[in-house]
Every structure is written in structure tokens, then in C-alpha cells.
Design an enzyme around this catalytic site. Sequence first.
Site, mmCIF file in Angstrom:
data_model
loop_
_atom_site.group_PDB
_atom_site.id
_atom_site.type_symbol
_atom_site.label_atom_id
_atom_site.label_comp_id
_atom_site.label_asym_id
_atom_site.label_seq_id
_atom_site.Cartn_x
_atom_site.Cartn_y
_atom_site.Cartn_z
ATOM 1 N N GLU C 123 0.836 -1.200 0.000
ATOM 2 C CA GLU C 123 0.000 0.000 0.000
ATOM 3 C C GLU C 123 0.870 1.248 0.000
ATOM 4 O OE1 GLU C 123 -3.422 -0.330 -0.306
ATOM 5 O OE2 GLU C 123 -2.721 -2.389 -0.567
ATOM 6 N N LYS C 254 -7.545 -15.816 16.223
ATOM 7 C CA LYS C 254 -7.777 -15.399 14.846
ATOM 8 C C LYS C 254 -9.058 -14.599 14.649
ATOM 9 C CE LYS C 254 -4.075 -17.437 13.725
ATOM 10 N NZ LYS C 254 -3.803 -18.709 13.131
ATOM 11 N N ASP C 328 2.442 -14.432 12.210
ATOM 12 C CA ASP C 328 1.259 -14.952 11.540
ATOM 13 C C ASP C 328 0.352 -13.781 11.129
ATOM 14 O OD1 ASP C 328 -1.015 -16.225 10.734
ATOM 15 O OD2 ASP C 328 -1.202 -17.500 12.497
ATOM 16 N N HIS C 418 -2.111 10.143 -0.319
ATOM 17 C CA HIS C 418 -2.427 8.934 -1.071
ATOM 18 C C HIS C 418 -2.379 9.181 -2.566
ATOM 19 C CE1 HIS C 418 -3.672 7.340 2.804
ATOM 20 N NE2 HIS C 418 -3.550 6.167 2.240
#
Lengths: 425, 425, 425, 425
Positions: C123, C254, C328, C418
Site C-alpha cells: 500500500e 484469529k 502470523d 495517497h
Amino acid sequence: MNLLPANVRAMLESLRERAISTDFAARLLGNTTPPARRLRPRQTTDAESVAGFWARLREDGCADDAVQAELADAAAIERAEVYGANIENYIGTVKIPVGLIGPLRVNGLNAAGDYFVPMATSEAALVASYGRGAELVSAAGGVTAAVVQEGVLRTPAFVFDNMLTCGLFVNWVADNTDALKAAAETTTRYGKLISIEPFMDVNVVFLLCRYSTGDAAGQNMVTVATEAMCRYIVENMPVPAVHWFIEANFSGDKKASYLGLQTGRGRKVTASVTVPYDLLRKYLRADPQKMLAYGQVAGLGAVLSGQLGAQAHYANGLAAVYLATGQDAACVSESAVGFTRMEPRDNALFFSVTMPNILVGSVGGGTGLPSQSAALSIMGLKGAGKAAALAEVTAAVCLCGEISIIAAIASGHFTRAHQKLARFR
Amino acid sequence: MNLLPANVRAMLESLRERAISTDFAARLLGNTTPPARRLRPRQTTDAESVAGFWARLREDGCADDAVQAELADAAAIERAEVYGANIENYIGTVKIPVGLIGPLRVNGLNAAGDYFVPMATSEAALVASYGRGAELVSAAGGVTAAVVQEGVLRTPAFVFDNMLTCGLFVNWVADNTDALKAAAETTTRYGKLISIEPFMDVNVVFLLCRYSTGDAAGQNMVTVATEAMCRYIVENMPVPAVHWFIEANFSGDKKASYLGLQTGRGRKVTASVTVPYDLLRKYLRADPQKMLAYGQVAGLGAVLSGQLGAQAHYANGLAAVYLATGQDAACVSESAVGFTRMEPRDNALFFSVTMPNILVGSVGGGTGLPSQSAALSIMGLKGAGKAAALAEVTAAVCLCGEISIIAAIASGHFTRAHQKLARFR
Amino acid sequence: MNLLPANVRAMLESLRERAISTDFAARLLGNTTPPARRLRPRQTTDAESVAGFWARLREDGCADDAVQAELADAAAIERAEVYGANIENYIGTVKIPVGLIGPLRVNGLNAAGDYFVPMATSEAALVASYGRGAELVSAAGGVTAAVVQEGVLRTPAFVFDNMLTCGLFVNWVADNTDALKAAAETTTRYGKLISIEPFMDVNVVFLLCRYSTGDAAGQNMVTVATEAMCRYIVENMPVPAVHWFIEANFSGDKKASYLGLQTGRGRKVTASVTVPYDLLRKYLRADPQKMLAYGQVAGLGAVLSGQLGAQAHYANGLAAVYLATGQDAACVSESAVGFTRMEPRDNALFFSVTMPNILVGSVGGGTGLPSQSAALSIMGLKGAGKAAALAEVTAAVCLCGEISIIAAIASGHFTRAHQKLARFR
Amino acid sequence: MNLLPANVRAMLESLRERAISTDFAARLLGNTTPPARRLRPRQTTDAESVAGFWARLREDGCADDAVQAELADAAAIERAEVYGANIENYIGTVKIPVGLIGPLRVNGLNAAGDYFVPMATSEAALVASYGRGAELVSAAGGVTAAVVQEGVLRTPAFVFDNMLTCGLFVNWVADNTDALKAAAETTTRYGKLISIEPFMDVNVVFLLCRYSTGDAAGQNMVTVATEAMCRYIVENMPVPAVHWFIEANFSGDKKASYLGLQTGRGRKVTASVTVPYDLLRKYLRADPQKMLAYGQVAGLGAVLSGQLGAQAHYANGLAAVYLATGQDAACVSESAVGFTRMEPRDNALFFSVTMPNILVGSVGGGTGLPSQSAALSIMGLKGAGKAAALAEVTAAVCLCGEISIIAAIASGHFTRAHQKLARFR
């Protein structure tokens, strides 16, 4: 080192002590004595039916003269038929004390003026605290308030065989919103179906049906209207549903929910007041800087404890006003969410509440009961055309409560107030 | 295509219509009329103080004889001093109708037997619905119930200069829990401080203080005890706090919260019953398969609408029992969370509720008021040693309500019941 | 007036257009062509197994030379056996670009010094934004940070016949925590079972088992340890369980959860910095008052949109650090909750983050992979004894990101950054 | 009895041990050594800029040849300019191993066929587990899937002086949605502003702007479009705003939120499969009744732990697919919410996932990077017109993962799989 939390250990210890004298297995695994005799329902509610229930209670040793007299006093018996429209198996009335606050100035889209507000509660210090807040905000010019949204939800669900038929149904709904609206509105003069939002999960569609309900709180109105809408659907839908349910536990009815916080159920009211520092000091003996410091900590507490929104104790104000004015007290569960703000302004503090789920009516439900109707009269908010104003006053009351408790906690008065006012108990 | 939601458009339309005749700016931006005259507080609560408040209301045109008579009836005036211990600015009582259900068989750790339960509500159909459930579960052998956890939270916060002093404070607390417990417990015979959990955010520590409160609901008890604990802390802590607050909006007091769902506030009760299919058919005219199908959809609705837990309408049962027995109705907001289960067993359905936040007392608060005390007497749960049993019966009542509403919605009776029983209104 | 939301109407319109050319029923209701040939698993991971998978992909027309070369480049093939310890059906590697920020000064309980931090992301503008924040906080003296809690949860559940046997089991657990701890810890040199919290719902008990896991993130370690504990339980428990499950979806593994927000999973880090106004103006061209005004609105947005906690974009910093250092990436889901604060101080702003679920290891998992290990080396946080410092640096990085985005949005630079940095795409 | 939780005591103990050798005050209260030298930014990204950063790292002792070689390998240097469009301060690439599952049959509105899916992860056992699920569902006829909603949110806020001006602004927005849509859409060929929902809190209005974004994930697209819309607003609004912000932390961008769960952000996909019992036994060695029993416990765990929705581990599948295909890994935080269902059918189990926040593009962002683009090619989902199909395949992959983990936990294989496959580490 014991790995269990201290409160779990404390509980187990107390149970172990009791286990010496109590056979828990016998208690929990059942009771083989024959079933108690059934309570015979009465077809009508009147003095005789009341007497019948008390006869049974006395027979079973659950009541004596004194107990009966407190609930089934003369007025309660005389009006048995009146109360019978609002309850079944009526045996009398419970009396909740009412305290008065005000005059509370509200500058609302709908409410305008100085209101006396009756509050029903058995919690000492509560009325005094709200009263202090009311005095303060009125001295500061009153509470600005507006109903900015309304809509009571009812959310039926339709279950289909599969995703395809489910999708076809949503498509059909989209083409038939006029007919659905018409079907729903045949059942009510006041209710209007103002939006339908389909929510799909594979083969299930929830239809979030939002109604304006005139001057009634409207919970029954929307149920009856939605039932009619669903019957129209079932008769006309192009694909049959496997199941349909009038309410699929999605509407937030009688419970706090994020849906309620975000889209509202009932009336959404936003209310605010800006209070100069000197008034805070004079009326609440509070230090504005200390209040701001408390606001930061309380905001943290709200978020980390997992509230829906962030506020101090809307429930206290809501319950007291709902009870006094014949609203559904169970709705406190869904109404007591929202967001309280406190921000510094020029030598003043800005305070606001935004409450998206105020469920009040000025007609219908318990508002017509004798004492409740009287309480609404005191506010001048009884009958047609008054529900929106009642919602604004309710929010204004809650704002008073927020300011008052913030000041009390920030100033260290909170405990003292409770100790002093609850001293007789 | 209009990009705004239909309910927003509906609201704007109605406001625009009203804008023709109403000057919203004038209403919202204030009221320059001089402030209304202040309500003079009375030092004592008695017949005279009641008369004084009514005189003012009549003077201001807010009441007449009829209104006054409904709230300030003879009994309400006669007992002004009694009620005065629970409220300020007392002007009379509001009367809530009470209906009776039972006998409800409870096989609990604490409650054991067949209970008649008075429920106060103005919502037609509610008592009938809970009554059907009670009859059913009693026919099935009764509700198994247990208080499995208890602890009323109060959560003071201490604010420090920085992370280091904050950490040193937590370390000091860990070394001084005995002294903290002693300080808290000096204020109460019944309250016990059973755990302290520190929660740290940079320079702020919340102390989650959990108390057992004997037979009282205990909200005031824990405030007073925590105040004493905090004063001990402030006098003895090794590093000074910049601020401290008796309650940092973390405890879940008077609001639904995840903390409450997970760790409980008050008593956590778990209650269940297994009902054979034939009884479901006989007592509720319900199809068990349809109930299971509804259960799946209702579980989905609960989660997606963002409830705390998943249940149908605990709030109805809670509010009705709390009101009848003199509990704090505002606590419905925090009590009405939990988890209802329905699972197939061998030709039967298993139902349960787990309610982590039941806040009831058999002494203290409003339980001593005349009619509320009478209602507790009917249940045989008045006075010392009865609070845990009262919590179990309350959960059992809510279980009855869950079964009854699931059956009604699954069978399509839900709307009809409301239409029929609310027909007089 | 159409009652459906505009986005629903837009979706239906686009589907209707497509329906002209597409037979949705045929697509959704299935595919009667014979099943595709199964992918043959390989026993070992090496150059040959990689070649085998690619042969199949090419056979099925899913890949050509160019595609294969990008994933299965020479280094990827050469190290097939290395990667094979972390993955099955290995076909090559995906390359994520890494940018560098720093030196970021951290004054932590565990991390102390000036860190260069590699961040992996695709990004644009992200690394630049975090880099600006890092420069600023270092100029302000660095980020204070501390691991204040740790504990990776695993939550097995045991299902019993009824409430009584369930309660007896909890009682047994309470008496046997030492044995349970011993059983769990037989499987691991580093993991320690540090607390067990039973959570009961009628006949089900969840055991919230909290472990410290040394320098590993520890997700597998706690699974293996809990399995051993459960096997001990099953062999020794006084009442048999109907079912038991190693993980009952309660641990927050998770996924974002309130349990994680409140009690943490992994390491809880709290980090802060106080930045003088002039540095904010110099490094971020930001107006502190505007930042504070934004903070109030952003806090409101956080609560009303139903975040868990309140923060801007922890996920960006977490994902970039987790990816670069072999953590992870799926754990971003649970780690990206917490609370960001911004408060005025004397001519300065205080900023902090508290992140209760940072799951990082300096050993184990993907940290040993070649490029990930290199990234940890850059930070000087590779190997034993470094996990706590890594957690503190991770939180410090997220704090940089919060300050940077708040300044950018408050100052109106957010979009420009951006647009400019993503200009090549 | 120690009143503190065991994990708090464990933490304090370990800190006290360390306190003997570490001066925590010195560490936390700062670092008075002079600031480290600033990292010099480079104007362009190319081999030289990469070399420059490494020179600095080596100078500071943070890297050596071996470390540099792993990140800045020949391919990484050669393509510095390619990667430079997606990142700043580029120093090389991190290599994540990719495993292959499939062929996965998807019968979708948009995806139709048998897909090979590359998954990038460093967690052993993950690819094997998803692969088993894929094999099973394909044998059962494939996954039915549909994008049922789309809309990427951006939520600017406008702050006014008071409630009245705020209301007037909402009224103006309602009259100007066409102009607002036009302004937003000037900036993009593909983005469409499909709905605007105003959300009002006293003097603040959030505008929930929902966009369809063509085949891009669209996060930047909606920022740029909303900036243009806001600029139009600011120039044309009838009452000036005190402040406005392009994003008010309401959109759920990069974080799990209830708003996301309920209204979706990105694409909402619903996917299901019905699997006969014999296939469950054959492919997963699982007992369907045991799976259903687990489902009840896992549903309870999901709700009581405070998940947003209820699911097992979407994050694992999402992260692995997002990483392989060049999506934004930070979005796993917002995507990993939803609802997994498992219901008994006739000798079969129905499984579904509904994922309201899948944020994937087949163009833009990281999808054009070399290896990521190759991974999309394998799936046949690269380029224009493929994003909706990619979303459906992603949901289908997550469904495979849900089935696989439920079977593994219910059957007691969960731990073994992890032990076996992670054996080399």
C-alpha cells in the site's frame, strides 16, 4: 499459586461449606412430589376474579390479610376492570413512590417550555440528583433537543430452500414495496411503514421493517402491521418459503443491540446544553477541569468495558420516567444506550446526550392507567400529538442525570450523597 | 435515484411540512423568557411536604384535583414518611398492575419448591405468556437452577503522571490486598471484597473490585465500601495519584456491557429444563421441529443485530419481577443480557438461560416498601437468607418467557395473542 | 417513494442487467460436469514436488513459463525444503516489498534504543506515513512502552449431562490445578500455564487457560499443552464428560473479540509519547487544536460504528511488521484492537496506544524463514529473549501510525498523500 | 487468599525478579543520549536508493552481507522501480511461501468452475487443512456462492456550531445528492457513489458514503472521490462548518466493527455447501453428530467471548489468499467477521459462511506486483471483470477452512495435525 480467580475460589468455598448440610444432588436433580395444583385462570378481570386468586394464595399459605391489603387495596379492586385491559391474572397493584423535578426548561423541536417531571423510583438520592441537574441546565437557558429520527423496527424472516430462491424473493420484494406498505398499513391508522431493508444470509432473508407509529410507543402496532404484511407476502410470493417468522430476534426489541445504537428503534433524540463554569461551581460545587479529567477516564472505561455507546446512567432517568408515565419498563433494556459528550467551550462545558432508542407514547399501552395518566398530565404531555415532545423531555432528563453524576463523581460527592439520602434504610 | 435511506427522507419530509408553521430556529436557539421559579425543596417528607409540592403544581396549572388524587391518594399521603426514605421530592405513588403466575416449580441450589410469582407490568399478554411457560415447565418436572457466581462490581480509577508511577502503584496494590479488603469491609457487615483486578492503560489503573453483598442487591453497599478502600489507598499509597474517581464507568452499572456478559455483575444464574415434545404440543400447541427451525434463525438474528449474548426477551420477565418485588428497575438495562439455549434431546427439547447479571435483594432498597414487601411475601422470599433463591426464581421466570415466546413465534400465535389480549385498549 | 436502501436498489439493478445474459439458476444450482481431477499430494517438499505441482497447473492451463518463474524462481526452488517446514503443497514464494522506517527511539521495559523497522506492504503511502511518525516521536524523546500483561489463551470445553455433574467437575478442577498445570507443562520447555478460569453455562464448562509462551508467539505451543492437560483431565476426572473439545471458539484465536480487548491474548503493551506543539507543527505541519477537534469526532465515530476499542489503523502497522518479521499475518484480525488516546498537556499533546493482543515471537513460526529472519536481524530482535522487546517496538510503530494519520486527517493532507504516493498505479 | 488474578500475580513476580537487575525508571523515563541520525529519504526508488538504505543499515551495525542478500536479492534490486510504486523507502522484498489447494469447484453468480488457489502463509498445517476442505466440498458438488451486496464506505464528518445549523446541513444534503454524486464521480471512471446515509449527533454529521468500486478493492478510490465531494460541499453548503474531516473513524476501515458486520464494507458474499454424511466420514474421518455437538458449543463460545459474528478462523484463509494475490493484508482485520452456519439436513450437513467485508480487487493495489499477478493468473482471476469472482472464491476458501477445522476439533485431530505438520520446527 492457585490458578483460579479469587472470586471463583470464594464461590466454591461457600458452596463447599453449604454442601455439608445440603444435598445438592437431591435439590438439582428434581422433585418427585406430585405437581402443584394448577392456577385456575379467570375469563374476566373484576373484583371477583381478584378475590379468587387471593383465595388460592391464602389456601396455599402464600398470603394473609396484611399482604393482600397492600396489593389488593380498595382502589385496586374497584378498578380491576380498568387494569384488566393491561394485564392477566390481575391481583392488585404495586405502588412505586414518585418524586418531582423541575421546572426543566426544554427548547426542543417538539417540546418547548418549562416542565415538571414526575419520576418513579425506590432508589434514594436519584430524584435529588436529577433535580440538581434540572435546576442547573434551566439556569443555563435550558436544554436544546430534537427528535432527529424515528422508526420502530419489526424484523420478520423468511427461510428458503436455497440461495437462488432467496435471491428471487428479495427481487420480488423490491418490486412490491408499495403493496407491502399498503398491506401493513391496512391494520393501523397511525402506523406508517417507512423503510424495508432486506438482510440476506444464504437462504434466509430478514426484512428490517421500520415504522413511524404516531403518538404510540407502537410495539404492538408494528407487530400487527407486520403480520398483515407477512400474510400478504406469503399469499403472493413467487417462490414458497420453507418457514417464516414474524420476528427473527433481529429488531433489538427488549434488548440492547448495536443495530439499535446505529439505526435507532423508536425515536432518536439528540439534546445538549452549554453550561458556564460559574454555574457548575454554584449549582454542583464542581470543578470543571476535574470534570473533564473524569470524562477522559470515563470514556476509556466505557469503551474497554464493552458498552454499547458511552454514557453514565441513562437507565436511571429512563426507568423513572417510563414508570411514572406508563411506558414499558422492559424497554429500558433497549433504550439505555447512546452517547454522552462533554467538551470544553469558552469558560463553559458543552454537554450532550444522543439516545437512539427512546420508546415512549403519549397514548396507548400503560399511559391510560389512572396514576400514569395523571403523571403525564403534570407534564402537559398526555394524549395525541405529544409523543415526540415526551421523547425530547425524556432525553433532557437523562442529560440532567449525566451532568449531575459526572459532577458528583469528579468532585468526590457521589458516595456522600448516597450515604446521606439513603440513611434511613 | 435518491441516495438517502427512505426513513431519513420520510423524517425530512415531515419536518419540512412542519417548518411551514413552526420557526425551528426560535425553538432550538432558546427561550429568553425569564427562568421559571425554582421548586422549593422540603427538609422532610411528610403530608405537608406532599401538599406543598401539589400546591406549586396547581399554581403553575400542571395539576387539578383529579390528577392529584390519583398520585397522592390517602394511602400515599399517610405513608409519606415511609416512602420518603426511598425518594426525594415525594408527591405520591404510581400504581402498576400486578398479575400472578405459578405455581412454578424450581429445583435450585437455593430455591426449592413451587412458587407463585407476582409480575408488575402494563403490557397486555405478558403475564399470560409467562404463565403458560410456568405451567409447562412445572408439568415437565420444574426448572433446575443454580447461582454459579456472584460479585457486584465497583471500579474506581487512579490516574498517575506516567506509566512508571502507575506500575509502581499496581505493584503496591498487589502487596496490600489484605489491607484494602479490610478497609472496604469496615463499612459493611455483609459485603465482602472477593477479588481485585487491576486494568492498566498507560497512566490509568482501573481496579475492578468485586463484592459479595449478602442478601442485598448491594449497589450502595459496594459504593460505600469502595469509597473507604479508596480513602485508605489515597492515604497510604507510595506515589500520589493525580486524580482518583470512585467509579470510572467500567463496572457496567446501569448498562449492558460485555464485561457484564463475561464476568457477571450481581448473581450469575444458570437454569434449564427438558420438555418432552408431547408437553410442548399440549401446553403451547407448538411443533418442536418448527421451534428448532426458529431457534436457528433467531440465533442468527441475535448475533447479526449485535446483541450482548443471545436471548429473546429477558427484559420483560426481569422488569415485571423487579418492579413487583422492589428491585431497581433501572438495572433491567444491565441484567437483560445472557444466553438462551434450545437443543434437541430424545423426543424432547432442552431449554436453558444463563443470566450473569441478576441484581436482586431480599432486603434493602425498595424491598421494604409496603406493596413490594407483600409481593416478596407471596413468593416466600422476603428477608434475610433469600436473595440467592430470589435470583434463581427470577431466572426460572425468564426461562418460562423464553420458551413461551419461541413457541408463539414459531407457531404463528405471537401476533394473535397480542391482538386478543390487548383488545380493550 | 422506494422503501429500499439505495445500495440495495443499485445492486438489484446491476443483477437485473446481468440476468439478461446470464442464467443465474444454472450457475448457482450446480455444475454437473464430472469432478476435476484431484491434486496429488507429495510426501516431501523439494524441487521435484514443486515441479510436479507446476506440471499439473500447466496441464490444466493455469500457468505458463512466466507465471511459474515469478513464484518458483531459483531461490524459491533451491530452498523448497526450508519452506516446506512451514507449508504444504509448496509451489514457490510471493514477494512483498519492504520499506524501512527509523531510527525509532523506544524507551521500553524490554526494548531500549533506536530501532530501524522493516515494514512489508503493497500500500503506497503507508511506509512514508509511519516514517514521519517515527521521526516525530524520536525527536520528542522516544516512545515509552511496557509489556504489562501476557498470556496466550486456549479454551477447551467440557460438556456434561447436567448442571450437577458440571458443577462437580469445576469443583474437581479447583482441587487439581497443580496436576493440570504439570500435565500441560510436560509438553513444553517454555510454556507456563499461568491461570485457569472456568466459565459455566448449565452443562458446559469452558476452561480459559492462559499461558506465558517464552519467546514464541505460542499458538501451537498452547494447543499441544492444552491437549495434554485435557487428556489428563479425561483420564482422571470423577464424572465422565459427554464431549470435550480442545478449543471451543472462546479464546479469540484469529478474530477480534471483547474477551481479547479486556483480558488480552498474547502480550498487552501500553505505549505513549508526549509531543510539544512546535514539533507537531514542524514535522507534520499539523495544528494541535485541529487534532484535538478531530480526536473528539473520531472517538464518537469509533464508538458509534461499534469498534472493539477505539483506534485509527493499528492493522496497517501490525500487518506490515508481522509480514516483514515472519509473524502470523492472520493474527492481525485479533491484534488490531485497543485504545488510542490523545490528550492536551502543557503546550503538548499526549498520545498513547494500548494494544492487548500483540502476538509476536522472536523464535518459531515464520521467524526462521530466510528473509523474515533477516528483517528481525535489522531490528536486532532475532532469537531468544527478544519477543517482549519486539512487542514493544510493534506497539511503538502503531503509535507512530496513529499520530501520523490523525495529523494528516486533521490537516487535510490525508487524501493528498495517497494521491501523490500512489500516483504511478 | 490473594485477591488478584493469577496471571496478574505471575506478571508481577516476573517483573520483580527482573527489577533486581534492571532499573525500570531509567528505561521508561527516557533516554538522554542525543537523537540518532535521521534516515535520509530518497527522491526515487531504484537500485541506487536501495543501496543507500543498506549502506546506512550497515553503518549502524544493523545489517551484514547475508542479511542484505536475503531482502535485497538480485530480482528485488532489478525491480526496485516496479516495487517503488507501492512502497516508500524500499529496501527489498520478503518472501512468503505459497501452497496450492484445489481444484475447488465454485458455483457462483460470478465465479464458475474449478479453481486452483495459491495461499501464502508460514503457518504449517494451514494449507493442508484448507486443501482437505476443498477436496471435500468439490466432491460434494461444489460451493454455491454469491456477491449479494457491495459498497466501500468512506465516512467524512462535518462539525457545526449547533444542532440547528447541523440539521439545516442535512436538509441541504438531501436536496443535493445528485450534485454530490457528480462531484465524487468526477475523480473516477469506475467508482460510483451508491448511497449516502447521514448520522447526526447534536452538531456533528457523519455522512456514510457507500461506493461501488469496479474491479478494484477501492480504498484509495473512495478517499479521492470523497475528498472531491467534500470540497464541493464546503464550497456550496448554505451554513459553514466549523470543521470537516475526510474520514471520521466511522467507516470500519482497517478494523472489525459492527457497522461492517451489519452493512458490509467491500463485497458481501454468502456461500454454502451441503455435504452428505458419508463424504464427511470419508474425506475428514469425522462424525457428523460430533460436529453438530461441537457446533453448539462453538456458537456459545463465539457469542460469550464477544466476537463480531460467529466463525472459527476466516482470518487464516483470508490472510493467505490476500497475501498471495496482492490484496491489502491489513484488511484482514475488517474482513474477518461474519457468520458460519452448520445445520443438519437429510443425512447431510449444510455449511455456510456469510462474509460482509471482503475487500479484494483484480486490478490495482498490490495485484500488479510480479508474483502476486502470477498468483492471480493461476486462478484465472487477473484483470478487469474478475473482482466479484475473486470475492466468491475467497469466501469459498474460507468455507473450506471452517468445515475442515470443525471436523478436526470435533474429531480430536486438531492438535495432531499441528504437531505432525509443524514437526520440523
